[in-house]
Design a protein around this motif. Structure first.
Motif, PDB file in Angstrom:
ATOM      1  N   CYS A   1       0.866  -1.177   0.000  1.00  0.00           N
ATOM      2  CA  CYS A   1       0.000   0.000   0.000  1.00  0.00           C
ATOM      3  C   CYS A   1       0.901   1.223   0.000  1.00  0.00           C
ATOM      4  O   CYS A   1       2.125   1.124   0.146  1.00  0.00           O
ATOM      5  CB  CYS A   1      -0.937   0.013   1.214  1.00  0.00           C
ATOM      6  N   PHE A   2       0.293   2.390  -0.174  1.00  0.00           N
ATOM      7  CA  PHE A   2       1.025   3.652  -0.127  1.00  0.00           C
ATOM      8  C   PHE A   2       0.591   4.410   1.111  1.00  0.00           C
ATOM      9  O   PHE A   2      -0.603   4.638   1.322  1.00  0.00           O
ATOM     10  CB  PHE A   2       0.757   4.482  -1.385  1.00  0.00           C
ATOM     11  N   ALA A   3       1.565   4.790   1.959  1.00  0.00           N
ATOM     12  CA  ALA A   3       1.290   5.584   3.166  1.00  0.00           C
ATOM     13  C   ALA A   3       1.601   7.036   2.855  1.00  0.00           C
ATOM     14  O   ALA A   3       2.769   7.393   2.666  1.00  0.00           O
ATOM     15  CB  ALA A   3       2.132   5.077   4.338  1.00  0.00           C
ATOM     16  N   PRO A   4       0.592   7.916   2.784  1.00  0.00           N
ATOM     17  CA  PRO A   4       0.802   9.274   2.275  1.00  0.00           C
ATOM     18  C   PRO A   4       1.302  10.290   3.297  1.00  0.00           C
ATOM     19  O   PRO A   4       1.482  11.452   2.947  1.00  0.00           O
ATOM     20  CB  PRO A   4      -0.599   9.662   1.788  1.00  0.00           C
ATOM     21  N   GLU A   5       1.514   9.901   4.537  1.00  0.00           N
ATOM     22  CA  GLU A   5       1.975  10.858   5.536  1.00  0.00           C
ATOM     23  C   GLU A   5       3.429  11.252   5.279  1.00  0.00           C
ATOM     24  O   GLU A   5       4.236  10.439   4.814  1.00  0.00           O
ATOM     25  CB  GLU A   5       1.829  10.272   6.936  1.00  0.00           C
ATOM     26  N   GLY A   6       3.772  12.507   5.610  1.00  0.00           N
ATOM     27  CA  GLY A   6       5.138  12.973   5.436  1.00  0.00           C
ATOM     28  C   GLY A   6       5.538  12.969   3.972  1.00  0.00           C
ATOM     29  O   GLY A   6       4.807  13.391   3.088  1.00  0.00           O
TER      30      GLY A   6
END
Length: 532
Positions: free
Chosen positions: A261-266
């Motif tokens: 998955c893609f974690a969009p934080e930072g």
């Protein structure tokens, strides 16, 4: 009853054999008996369900008798239930009986603070609906009972479709045939064939547009370029530019990639899961490894992000919740982990757990007739019926526009459907199916500008669902029906012997000597699906 249970068990074992990469001659013989076993099971169910016909069940009488659950699962013995489960069951039964004096709650209190939180979750699950909410639900249910969908087959893959995502007017699919294909939805045509993986494509995800712009700028591509990430059994993650149809980056992970998955934080991170239970984080800016954790005991079969949180699930039934701390090193911090003993989702060797998070709740699908609901902060488990028979299998769960969608496959007769529930109460709305519907392994969704639903389902076939106006004269391709056996609300997790132990026994011991099968490949089998 004993013969019915044995036949159901044998059919489940045969389905487990069919997902193997290769079959021995003895296993092929066992699979060839599937039609015979299904016929015998249907005959027994028809005999047993005749005198137990329940008023209000719609549809053809003979078919409903064949599909009706033969016997109810026994209730858990009170001494074997957790305090939270006792509270949930006590409140549920007292409300169902509408007794003037509520049933007394058990006196056991193990950990006042923890049980208090569990009691709060139980109360939330049993909240009574206001007249306005009931009217709204009735209107929603009526609209779904008139739902129409036009189905279009996207023909091009040479093997099972294991994953799908939707981007704008495009559908992207990954297959065991090692390819990633891009489809133009309005015309239902193949736009691009992205070849490069040397192993089965197991997972896909689409980064948000702002991160696509950053990568496009660094590659001197148009700022409108969109990218897709694909993970494969060949131990790589590839990043594809959809417009140019090329792989622009490749990450070697040293392990077969089974989820991502893609974690969009930072600055953004790519989070991957491996067939050995490892969870890894990769920088979106440098594509270097930032973190590697041996998080699960078995293959990671699903990873989903929700804001700063990342949820991972594995074949042994464990679920971990991670917080993205936006640091350059070790960006993921595990907040909680619940093992298969609590979730009851161990699907045995080669099993697959699918999850969909919503706030403090995670919906779990694990190849059984139920959807599980985990309140991940407290560990409270609930169960949502997704099939009227214990011979049902739930392969994927998905959320879209206030709806919860669970796939449903009947092991006994090979029928497939999608069950639709309203959120957040998880109240059953309707079931959608069509003639010769294949088993659904993955699902993606989006909505049009007018608010109509567009879905795409993958498995043996890749199918686009286009919602039609319910008031129009055009006839839809799907059959809408209500299964009154799914009208029950969320139940507390007491567990039954059939649910929790049968499949584990099958996977470990191969069942009785007549039907067991070896499990070559162990936990890595699930992406090698062969549906017949």
């Amino acid at each position: 009853m004993g013969e019915v249970r044995k036949l159901q068990k044998k059919l489940r074992q045969i389905e487990n054999l069919e997902i193997k990469f290769s079959l021995t001659p003895e296993e092929r013989v066992k699979i060839s008996r599937k039609a015979e076993l299904r016929s015998r099971l249907a005959e027994l169910q028809l005999q047993l369900s005749g005198p137990q016909q329940t008023p209000g069940i719609e549809g053809d009488g003979k078919k409903e008798k064949m599909k009706r659950q033969v016997d109810d699962a026994p209730e858990a013995v009170p001494s074997q239930m957790s305090p939270a489960s006792k509270i949930l069951k006590a409140e549920s039964q007292s409300k169902a009986e509408e007794s003037p004096a509520p049933r007394a709650r058990p006196k056991e209190a193990r950990g006042a603070e923890g049980d208090g939180r569990r009691q709060g979750e139980a109360g939330a699950a049993e909240t009574q609906q206001t007249p306005q909410e009931e009217a709204g639900f009735a209107s929603l249910r009526a609209s779904w009972e008139k739902a129409k969908f036009r189905l279009r087959l996207l023909d091009g893959h040479n093997d099972i479709v294991t994953c799908v995502v939707a981007v704008d007017n495009l559908v992207i699919s990954g297959s065991r045939d090692t390819t990633v294909k891009v489809w133009h939805v309005p015309t239902a045509t193949e736009q691009k064939n992205l070849g490069g993986h040397t192993g089965a494509v197991t997972c896909l995800c689409a980064p948000p547009s702002e991160f696509c712009e950053r990568l496009a700028w660094s590659l001197s591509l148009s700022d409108k370029e969109r990218f897709i990430l694909s993970g494969s059994a060949d131990c790589t993650v590839r990043i594809w530019a959809l417009t140019v149809g090329q792989c622009v980056k490749s990450i070697y992970t040293f392990n077969a990639v089974t989820a991502l998955c893609f974690a969009p934080e930072g600055g953004g991170y790519i989070v991957t899961g491996s067939d050995g239970g490892k969870v890894q984080a990769w920088s979106w800016d440098t594509f270097e490894n930032c973190q590697s954790v041996n998080a699960h005991e078995d293959a990671v079969t699903c990873i989903q992000s929700q804001g700063p949180l990342v949820f991972s699930g594995s074949a042994e039934g464990g679920v971990s919740v991670w917080e993205n701390r936006c640091s350059e090193r070790d960006p993921l911090r595990r907040l909680s982990h619940w093992g298969g003993a609590l979730t009851g989702c161990g699907a045995g060797p080669g099993g697959r757990l699918s999850l969909s998070p919503r706030g403090d709740t995670v919906y779990l699908a694990y190849g059984q007739a139920w959807l599980k609901v985990l309140h991940w902060r407290t560990g409270v488990m609930s169960k949502l019926t997704n099939h009227s028979s214990v011979a049902g299998a739930t392969d994927c769960v998905h959320q879209t526009g206030g709806l919860l969608i669970g796939s449903c496959y009947d092991l006994a007769n090979g029928e497939s459907s999608l069950n639709v529930f309203s959120l957040p109460q998880c109240r059953y709305l309707t079931s959608l199916t069509w003639p010769d519907a294949p088993r659904v392994l993955c699902l993606a969704s989006w909505t049009t500008g007018s608010g109509d639903h567009r879905w795409v389902t993958g498995g043996r076939d890749l199918v686009v669902w286009e919602q039609l106006p319910s008031s129009g004269k055009q006839k839809g391709d799907v059959t809408v029906r209500r299964n009154h056996g799914l009208d029950t609300a969320l139940e507390s997790e007491g567990g039954t012997e059939d649910e929790e132990t049968d499949d584990d026994e099958d996977g470990e011991r191969g069942g009785d000597g007549d039907d067991g099968g070896s499990d070559e490949g162990g936990a890595s089998v699930w992406w090698r699906c062969v549906l017949q």
